[in-house]
Scaffold this motif. Structure first.
Motif, PDB file in Angstrom:
ATOM      1  N   GLY A   4       0.908  -1.202   0.076  1.00 34.79           N
ATOM      2  CA  GLY A   4       0.115  -0.185   0.030  1.00 34.79           C
ATOM      3  C   GLY A   4       1.002   1.213  -0.106  1.00 34.79           C
ATOM      4  N   VAL A   6       0.408   5.188   2.220  1.00 34.66           N
ATOM      5  CA  VAL A   6      -0.242   5.911   2.963  1.00 34.66           C
ATOM      6  C   VAL A   6      -0.437   7.283   2.328  1.00 34.66           C
ATOM      7  N   ASP A 145      -8.130  -3.063   2.000  1.00 30.99           N
ATOM      8  CA  ASP A 145      -7.763  -2.852   3.225  1.00 30.99           C
ATOM      9  C   ASP A 145      -6.279  -2.516   3.347  1.00 30.99           C
ATOM     10  N   ARG A 146      -5.927  -1.614   3.877  1.00 33.85           N
ATOM     11  CA  ARG A 146      -4.403  -1.243   3.834  1.00 33.85           C
ATOM     12  C   ARG A 146      -3.497  -2.426   4.313  1.00 33.85           C
ATOM     13  N   LYS A 147      -4.119  -3.074   5.430  1.00 36.54           N
ATOM     14  CA  LYS A 147      -3.385  -4.048   6.147  1.00 36.54           C
ATOM     15  C   LYS A 147      -3.337  -5.353   5.279  1.00 36.54           C
ATOM     16  N   PHE A 149      -3.299  -5.224   1.544  1.00 32.84           N
ATOM     17  CA  PHE A 149      -3.157  -4.778   0.428  1.00 32.84           C
ATOM     18  C   PHE A 149      -2.154  -5.833  -0.368  1.00 32.84           C
ATOM     19  N   CYS A 168      -5.994   6.795  -1.465  1.00 35.20           N
ATOM     20  CA  CYS A 168      -6.791   6.278  -0.209  1.00 35.20           C
ATOM     21  C   CYS A 168      -8.136   6.254  -0.279  1.00 35.20           C
ATOM     22  N   SER A 180      -8.079   2.118   3.885  1.00 37.53           N
ATOM     23  CA  SER A 180      -8.137   1.458   2.576  1.00 37.53           C
ATOM     24  C   SER A 180      -7.352   2.279   1.441  1.00 37.53           C
ATOM     25  N   ASN A 181      -7.046   1.569   0.361  1.00 34.69           N
ATOM     26  CA  ASN A 181      -6.816   2.194  -0.820  1.00 34.69           C
ATOM     27  C   ASN A 181      -7.681   1.775  -2.038  1.00 34.69           C
TER      28      ASN A 181
END
Length: 192
Positions: A4, A6, A145-147, A149, A168, A180-181
């Protein structure tokens, strides 16, 4: 590149940015490749246009941070698109990656605020330093979900000229930022 990006920051005045609909995700049918378009030689991208969402933005080169995550344009340049300059150039064989802010520290929309509203078939144009324009068609728009990715899926390629746009999305918390992305997948369909 690691999982991802940020991006930012403020949670656009408490609103959630537009999210892609499930209909814009990859379908289970075979991925259409469309007509063969020969890859272009490497040339720096200078401007990105997406008429469907009113984007007409200059491009700046970005790299990776110390943790290996893709950087974004500086917060003072919310109207810029950041291109991963150590990777593929848009229109060349491989996967070119660009990022942009969804919002600003003051709560105004960023260059990619409406990225989640793009639909399959929308056109993305990238003007290049060689005076050519690489024209891409959107194949899918997905939210991750960023976690969780999927770096390999997003940054990997098929060998043909492809483009990924990342910003984002999803929920927002002050402690962690956006959760999320939004990722747009596009394939080169023409050169002008």
């Amino acid at each position: 590149m690691t999982a991802g990006v940020v991006l930012l920051i403020s949670g656009f005045q408490g609103k959630k940015p537009p999210q892609p609909s499930a209909a814009q995700a990859f379908s289970t049918s075979a991925d259409p490749t469309g007509p063969a378009v020969h890859p272009l030689p490497r040339a720096e991208p200078v401007r990105l246009r997406i008429a469907a969402i009113g984007v007409n933005a200059p491009i700046t080169r970005v790299g990776l941070d110390a943790a290996g995550a893709l950087r974004t344009p500086p917060p003072g340049q919310p109207g810029f698109v950041g291109w991963y300059g150590d990777g593929t150039a848009p229109g060349s064989a491989g996967t070119a990656v660009a990022t942009g802010h969804v919002d600003t520290p003051t709560g105004d929309p960023g260059v990619f605020y409406d990225l989640g509203t793009l639909t399959k078939g929308a056109t993305i144009e990238v003007s290049r330093a060689d005076r050519r324009t690489a024209v891409f068609a959107v194949r899918a728009v997905e939210l991750y979900d960023r976690k969780k990715f999927p770096s390999k899926k997003v940054y990997g390629g098929s060998g043909r000229p492809e483009l990924r746009l990342i910003t984002c999305g999803g929920g927002y918390t002050r402690s962690t930022g956006y959760l999320s992305n939004v990722v747009v997948y596009a394939t080169l369909t023409a050169v002008t």
